[in-house]
Scaffold this active site. Structure first.
Site, mmCIF file in Angstrom:
data_model
loop_
_atom_site.group_PDB
_atom_site.id
_atom_site.type_symbol
_atom_site.label_atom_id
_atom_site.label_comp_id
_atom_site.label_asym_id
_atom_site.label_seq_id
_atom_site.Cartn_x
_atom_site.Cartn_y
_atom_site.Cartn_z
ATOM 1 N N TRP A 102 0.818 -1.220 0.000
ATOM 2 C CA TRP A 102 0.000 0.000 0.000
ATOM 3 C C TRP A 102 0.847 1.264 0.000
ATOM 4 O O TRP A 102 0.402 2.309 -0.460
ATOM 5 C CB TRP A 102 -0.988 -0.036 1.157
ATOM 6 C CG TRP A 102 -1.989 -1.127 0.942
ATOM 7 C CD1 TRP A 102 -2.120 -2.288 1.646
ATOM 8 C CD2 TRP A 102 -2.964 -1.193 -0.105
ATOM 9 N NE1 TRP A 102 -3.112 -3.063 1.116
ATOM 10 C CE2 TRP A 102 -3.653 -2.423 0.044
ATOM 11 C CE3 TRP A 102 -3.321 -0.331 -1.141
ATOM 12 C CZ2 TRP A 102 -4.672 -2.804 -0.818
ATOM 13 C CZ3 TRP A 102 -4.340 -0.718 -2.002
ATOM 14 C CH2 TRP A 102 -5.006 -1.943 -1.835
ATOM 15 N N ASP A 172 -1.197 6.723 6.325
ATOM 16 C CA ASP A 172 -2.346 5.885 6.000
ATOM 17 C C ASP A 172 -2.568 4.929 7.165
ATOM 18 O O ASP A 172 -1.779 4.022 7.401
ATOM 19 C CB ASP A 172 -2.057 5.117 4.712
ATOM 20 C CG ASP A 172 -3.177 4.168 4.312
ATOM 21 O OD1 ASP A 172 -4.172 4.051 5.052
ATOM 22 O OD2 ASP A 172 -3.049 3.527 3.252
ATOM 23 N N LYS A 196 -12.275 -1.368 7.732
ATOM 24 C CA LYS A 196 -11.530 -2.339 8.530
ATOM 25 C C LYS A 196 -11.851 -2.183 10.025
ATOM 26 O O LYS A 196 -12.274 -3.122 10.669
ATOM 27 C CB LYS A 196 -10.041 -2.196 8.258
ATOM 28 C CG LYS A 196 -9.714 -2.364 6.768
ATOM 29 C CD LYS A 196 -8.269 -2.109 6.462
ATOM 30 C CE LYS A 196 -8.009 -2.026 4.969
ATOM 31 N NZ LYS A 196 -8.303 -3.263 4.244
#
Length: 361
Positions: A102, A172, A196
């Site tokens: 990511w 992030d 999440k």
């Protein structure tokens, strides 16, 4: 109906109490004669829901007043493209530290709008560690320094907030936000997809220091301007109201359960159980991440062969343990242990792992 233990990395399992409340309120919200999904986002009912959700998130994460909180459509990948548009001048450099898939995605999304500089990367070692801070090649004139707090695929997590000097630190936090106490003041921007730990897919949270909103950034449409969203309480356009409402229910559930301090204890206990099972398996199960940066949220591991990986996934599903197949980028198995996963889920997984090894080891 019996709900299984869902180890999906995202969209992830939601708290059952939240789902039941949403079910009860689906057709009619609080005597309003309509579902929350059918109400105007500018009506008093939803405006109150939105304001309460922000207040609860601020309380949950201890967000100071000098930070704006935005609820925006999309997820983290959308924000990765918006970050340079809002905070970097044309041609300005931004530093990126890569610790997994990511982080690379963040660079890809930002690439068209900023001179993305890889200040450090652990890719050469297979993203099994976080680059040592002493080796980071940071730029004095960078617009910001970007990290991925927890790598969902590779199972690597920053356990300390790195010091990057006066340059804003952008992170992030999609897969670890609200999983333990966090000093928001150490960051210029925190962003996260909700799917999440915070709620359903389709909405993201951006927590941004207000002085950074004063940066000119780059030419961009109003809809891509964080300043415009902040000035209009995240209602510049019609927001994903159901997702926002659901996130608000999750915030209330987390606060009622004891907040991030309580979830830090639960998450540490769940992760410790699974890692102990891996480490005690004599190599039958293998996690390759450096122990000091093992993720509490996402635990990837491997069996001796791809055939056993596939059998593990099939048999675990039959046993009521869902979504344990590893990401296609790395293969193997992955167990995601977000806030909504109870300790009983980790215990059930560990028991299954022991039984599977006995039968196939």
């Amino acid at each position: 109906m019996t709900r299984a233990f869902n180890f999906s990395a995202g969209p992830a399992m939601l708290p059952e109490a939240v789902l039941r409340q949403a079910q009860e309120e689906m057709l009619e919200w609080h005597g309003a004669g309509a579902s929350i999904m059918e109400m105007s986002h500018r009506g008093p009912e939803f405006m109150a829901v939105a304001a309460e959700a922000e207040a609860d998130l601020r309380r949950l994460l201890d967000v100071p007043d000098d930070y704006a909180v935005l609820f925006l459509p999309g997820g983290a990948t959308t924000q990765q493209a918006l970050l340079p548009l809002n905070f970097a001048a044309p041609g300005q450099r931004a530093d990126y530290v890569l610790s997994g898939h990511w982080g690379k995605t963040a660079v890809k999304q930002a690439g068209p709008y900023v001179a993305a500089h890889i200040a450090a990367s652990s890719e050469a070692g297979g993203f099994r560690d976080i680059p040592a801070r002493a080796g980071w090649q940071l730029s004095a004139d960078a617009a910001y320094v970007h990290i991925t707090a927890n790598e969902t695929i590779h199972g690597v997590e920053f356990r300390d907030v790195p010091d990057v000097g006066d340059v804003p630190l952008v992170a992030d936090f999609s897969s670890s936000i609200a999983s333990e106490p966090l000093d928001v003041r150490r960051f210029g921007v925190i962003y996260a997809g909700a799917q999440k730990n915070l709620g359903p897919v389709g909405i993201g949270v951006v927590i941004v220091r207000r002085d950074l909103l004063e940066r000119s950034g780059q030419p961009r449409a109003d809809i891509f301007d964080y300043r415009s969203h902040a000035a209009r309480d995240s209602m510049l356009n019609t927001p994903p109201t159901w997702n926002w409402y659901m996130a608000g229910l999750v915030f209330k559930w987390m606060l009622a359960e004891g907040g991030v301090v309580e979830f830090a204890k639960r998450n540490a206990a769940k992760a410790a159980l699974v890692y102990a099972a891996i480490d005690a398996s004599g190599g039958f199960y293998r996690n390759d991440v450096a122990p000091s940066v093992r993720s509490r949220m996402n635990i990837p591991f491997f069996l001796p062969s791809a055939d056993l990986d596939a059998r593990f996934v099939a048999e675990s599903k039959a046993a009521g343990l869902l979504a344990l197949k590893g990401h296609k980028a790395v293969g193997g198995i992955r167990a995601s242990l977000y806030n909504a996963m109870p300790l009983a889920g980790a215990e059930a997984l560990v028991a299954f792992m022991a039984d599977f090894q006995q039968r196939h080891g």
